[in-house]
Enzyme design. Sequence first.
Site, mmCIF file in Angstrom:
data_model
loop_
_atom_site.group_PDB
_atom_site.id
_atom_site.type_symbol
_atom_site.label_atom_id
_atom_site.label_comp_id
_atom_site.label_asym_id
_atom_site.label_seq_id
_atom_site.Cartn_x
_atom_site.Cartn_y
_atom_site.Cartn_z
ATOM 1 N N ALA A 38 47.111 44.550 31.568
ATOM 2 C CA ALA A 38 47.549 44.593 30.162
ATOM 3 C C ALA A 38 48.104 45.973 29.845
ATOM 4 O O ALA A 38 49.135 46.118 29.170
ATOM 5 C CB ALA A 38 46.384 44.245 29.244
ATOM 6 N N ASP A 42 47.226 38.590 37.127
ATOM 7 C CA ASP A 42 46.883 39.362 35.925
ATOM 8 C C ASP A 42 48.136 39.881 35.208
ATOM 9 O O ASP A 42 48.261 39.743 33.984
ATOM 10 C CB ASP A 42 45.974 40.551 36.285
ATOM 11 C CG ASP A 42 44.574 40.104 36.684
ATOM 12 O OD1 ASP A 42 44.364 38.894 36.852
ATOM 13 O OD2 ASP A 42 43.701 40.976 36.847
HETATM 14 C C1 MEV Z 1 41.933 38.760 39.305
HETATM 15 O O1 MEV Z 1 41.628 39.051 37.950
HETATM 16 C C2 MEV Z 1 40.753 38.908 40.171
HETATM 17 C C3 MEV Z 1 40.988 38.699 41.659
HETATM 18 O O2 MEV Z 1 41.337 37.341 41.909
HETATM 19 C C4 MEV Z 1 42.026 39.656 42.211
HETATM 20 C C5 MEV Z 1 43.485 39.208 42.081
HETATM 21 O O3 MEV Z 1 43.785 38.036 41.839
HETATM 22 O O4 MEV Z 1 44.329 40.079 42.277
HETATM 23 C C6 MEV Z 1 39.657 38.974 42.347
#
Ligand code: MEV
Length: 296
Positions: free
Chosen positions: A90, A131
Amino acid sequence: MGKGFGYAKTILLGEHFVVYGLPAIGAALSKKIEIEVTKAPHMKIEAAHADGKLLLGLEAAKKSMKITENFNVKIKSEIPIGSGLGSSAALSVAFVRAVADESKMFITDHEISKHAYESERVFHGVPSGIDNTLATQGGAILFQKTQTGAEITPLKIGRPLNLVIGNTGKKRGSTEDIISAVKARRDKNPEIYNDLFNAEKKMIDSAVTAISSGKIEDLGEFMNINHGLLCSMGVSSRENEMIIYAARDLGALGAKITGAGCGGSCTILAKNEKNAEEIANEIRKLGFIAITSLVQ
Ligand code: MEV
């Protein structure tokens, strides 16, 4: 002055699995990180958690954007940092948007996410990219990493999801370290891990159908199974389980860790708004942080 924002996120199904190219389902939360930048002689970050790594991450995004100027960076966050809610993504997305705004640069969502991924690589090693995708575009998505990038499918939400995010306030290790620990366990027992991966893969299509047709009870069940698989991979903690069982005792439809785990946050699917408030209050009574969020 340039301004930008990035959404916090939760993963409903498939963290860790997504790193190995399996599909995952994530949703952006209504909570954001906002950034203001102004041109400056040197890079300066005004935030309590500012450190050398944060600076290196932002420099990586700047390099990817081919920006050579420096900025004074002011950060305003509605979410706890480093808590499994995609705060670094973010923040990176908000920074890219703010720099583009200050530099009068036209930029697409695809480019924002791509530049933010370069910061994410500094923060987390080889992240899946889910993310920064959610931080950029918001909404709910089915995400799968491919050899050249990612397949991203926006999801229809058949019935609003009353989520509670329970934050333990603790995290054992960085996301990069937790991903490495999972890899080491998988390398030790590859056949068993293949079975865990297959179990996750088998749920995804049914989970997408459950979300789009509003069968939230079914989604909750898949979240519970997913949490069981994540426990087998060693990424839960005592604090995560305290939150998860407090929620289950109050009738939550589903409860699991979200993000890298080993502390951080849990995502709970409540029956309705009233149930979400009850669960959030119970989590607070245990001494943890809780926020409610409606995904629709
Ligand atoms: C993502 O928020 C958490 C993990 O899956 C790492 C990723 O997808 O890069 C553990």
